[in-house]
Design an enzyme around this catalytic site. Structure first.
Site, PDB file in Angstrom:
ATOM      1  N   PRO A   2      -2.071  -3.244   6.950  1.00 14.61           N
ATOM      2  CA  PRO A   2      -2.003  -4.179   5.955  1.00 14.61           C
ATOM      3  C   PRO A   2      -1.707  -3.475   4.578  1.00 14.61           C
ATOM      4  O   PRO A   2      -2.445  -2.696   4.070  1.00 14.61           O
ATOM      5  CB  PRO A   2      -3.006  -5.052   5.853  1.00 14.61           C
ATOM      6  CG  PRO A   2      -3.549  -4.911   7.206  1.00 14.61           C
ATOM      7  CD  PRO A   2      -3.374  -3.419   7.308  1.00 14.61           C
ATOM      8  N   GLU A   3      -0.826  -3.995   3.718  1.00 12.51           N
ATOM      9  CA  GLU A   3      -0.489  -3.656   2.236  1.00 12.51           C
ATOM     10  C   GLU A   3      -0.814  -4.808   1.391  1.00 12.51           C
ATOM     11  O   GLU A   3      -1.575  -5.811   1.884  1.00 12.51           O
ATOM     12  CB  GLU A   3       1.052  -3.087   2.397  1.00 12.51           C
ATOM     13  CG  GLU A   3       1.300  -2.013   3.042  1.00 12.51           C
ATOM     14  CD  GLU A   3       2.809  -1.582   3.050  1.00 12.51           C
ATOM     15  OE1 GLU A   3       3.357  -1.495   1.773  1.00 12.51           O
ATOM     16  OE2 GLU A   3       3.294  -1.132   4.111  1.00 12.51           O
ATOM     17  N   LYS A  61      -5.367  -2.441  -1.390  1.00 15.88           N
ATOM     18  CA  LYS A  61      -5.761  -2.640   0.044  1.00 15.88           C
ATOM     19  C   LYS A  61      -7.049  -2.827   0.417  1.00 15.88           C
ATOM     20  O   LYS A  61      -7.592  -3.168   1.586  1.00 15.88           O
ATOM     21  CB  LYS A  61      -5.187  -1.595   1.289  1.00 15.88           C
ATOM     22  CG  LYS A  61      -3.795  -1.200   0.651  1.00 15.88           C
ATOM     23  CD  LYS A  61      -3.428  -0.074   1.718  1.00 15.88           C
ATOM     24  CE  LYS A  61      -1.919   0.518   1.248  1.00 15.88           C
ATOM     25  NZ  LYS A  61      -1.590   1.765   1.985  1.00 15.88           N
ATOM     26  N   ARG A 157       3.261  14.056 -11.930  1.00 15.01           N
ATOM     27  CA  ARG A 157       2.775  14.145 -10.440  1.00 15.01           C
ATOM     28  C   ARG A 157       3.663  15.301  -9.801  1.00 15.01           C
ATOM     29  O   ARG A 157       3.328  16.025  -9.237  1.00 15.01           O
ATOM     30  CB  ARG A 157       2.978  12.837  -9.642  1.00 15.01           C
ATOM     31  CG  ARG A 157       1.816  11.918  -9.746  1.00 15.01           C
ATOM     32  CD  ARG A 157       0.648  12.561  -9.066  1.00 15.01           C
ATOM     33  NE  ARG A 157      -0.657  11.493  -9.086  1.00 15.01           N
ATOM     34  CZ  ARG A 157      -1.370  11.297 -10.091  1.00 15.01           C
ATOM     35  NH1 ARG A 157      -1.243  11.910 -11.449  1.00 15.01           N
ATOM     36  NH2 ARG A 157      -2.127  10.368  -9.834  1.00 15.01           N
ATOM     37  N   ARG A 267       5.479   9.836   9.092  1.00 16.21           N
ATOM     38  CA  ARG A 267       6.116   8.445   9.525  1.00 16.21           C
ATOM     39  C   ARG A 267       7.455   8.624   9.119  1.00 16.21           C
ATOM     40  O   ARG A 267       8.311   9.269   9.524  1.00 16.21           O
ATOM     41  CB  ARG A 267       5.168   7.524   8.582  1.00 16.21           C
ATOM     42  CG  ARG A 267       5.542   7.896   7.102  1.00 16.21           C
ATOM     43  CD  ARG A 267       4.317   6.877   6.050  1.00 16.21           C
ATOM     44  NE  ARG A 267       3.371   7.679   5.967  1.00 16.21           N
ATOM     45  CZ  ARG A 267       2.434   7.202   5.155  1.00 16.21           C
ATOM     46  NH1 ARG A 267       2.378   6.059   4.656  1.00 16.21           N
ATOM     47  NH2 ARG A 267       1.122   8.032   5.110  1.00 16.21           N
TER      48      ARG A 267
END
Length: 284
Positions: A2-3, A61, A157, A267
């Site tokens: 779940p997000e 979350k 980043r 993924r």
């Protein structure tokens, strides 16, 4: 997993039914459900008895029940965790891991988790946030979210844009599904270097992320199977509106080009090759 839209849908349902109620009984049926609670199941349940739920809150979350005495019942749903409201006399679901009854009667609260990757713990509240998740960044729907500060940290980043979106210390609540959907809306390839994202492009990306989150919230979240349901056991239906995620080989809703599926961080990523071309200097 779940997000943000799914966890927020659950939070809203829990808040409607539980705020102001006092816990009269708690029971843990599987030790993994409270493995993050250092005191074990007996300490966990004992400290909950008599506590009143003052609010049900969320960051990314994670969701938590703010209790009296500056204590929180903190939950992460993992891959398959569910909070269900039901009458005490109704049959227990197969993967029931914990239940909480209230002094005013039904409905009771049940924590169900087929894969047992989720978990519950008790944590002190510091500035209204459980201490154990204070490092988690605000999410984009949080009033504390600062777009300018996000862009500054985002470009530092030095990674691909999707990797940065999945970094919960930078922005919380974004997972694989909604990252792909937001990147499609913003016409960005997932390997676009963060250092190449201008302030204007960052605003476009954040606007796309907000839009997809709000659309998913209106639809009750995304359900691909029975592992995500709301507090009444109902599935969300945003999967019917997904533009790219899970649509490999199907036409792009914007230009008609076939959506592609590509490996990404153990993924998959889904994108439109025409709307989201590979950048000159991809950061895979």
């Amino acid at each position: 997993m779940p997000e943000l839209p799914e966890v927020e849908t659950i939070r809203r349902g829990l808040a409607r039914h539980l705020v102001g109620r006092r816990i009269g009984y708690a029971e843990v049926f599987h030790p993994r459900a409270v493995r993050r609670h250092s005191g074990g199941a007996a300490d966990f349940t004992g400290r909950l008895i008599g506590r009143r739920i003052q609010a049900v809150l969320r960051r990314g979350k994670y969701l938590w029940f703010a209790l009296d005495s500056d204590l929180a019942l903190l939950a992460h749903l993992g891959m398959s965790g569910q909070f269900l409201l039901a009458d005490a006399a109704s049959p227990s679901p197969k993967h029931l891991r914990a239940r909480f009854a209230f002094t005013d009667g039904d409905p009771e609260l049940r924590f169900v988790d087929q894969r047992t990757f989720g978990g519950l713990t008790l944590a002190p509240l510091i500035a209204d946030v459980p201490a154990s998740i204070s490092h988690i960044a605000p999410d984009i729907l949080d009033v504390a979210f600062d777009e300018a500060e996000f862009h500054r940290r985002f470009t530092q980043r030095r990674t691909g844009v999707k990797r940065a979106l999945l970094d919960q210390t930078l922005i919380s609540g974004v997972g694989n599904i909604y990252a792909d959907e937001a990147l499609w809306r913003a016409r960005l390839h997932y390997a676009t270097p963060t250092v190449d994202i201008s302030a204007a492009t960052c605003r476009r990306l954040l606007a796309a992320l907000r839009a997809v989150f709000r659309a998913a919230l209106r639809a009750g979240g995304t359900s691909f199977d029975a592992l995500y349901v709301n507090v009444n056991g109902q599935s969300g239906f945003f999967d019917r509106s997904l533009a790219v995620y899970g649509r490999a080989g199907q036409p792009c809703r914007r230009c008609g080009t076939a959506i592609v599926r590509e490996p990404f961080m153990n993924r998959s990523s889904f994108r439109c090759p025409a709307c989201q071309p590979v950048p000159r200097r991809p950061h895979w």
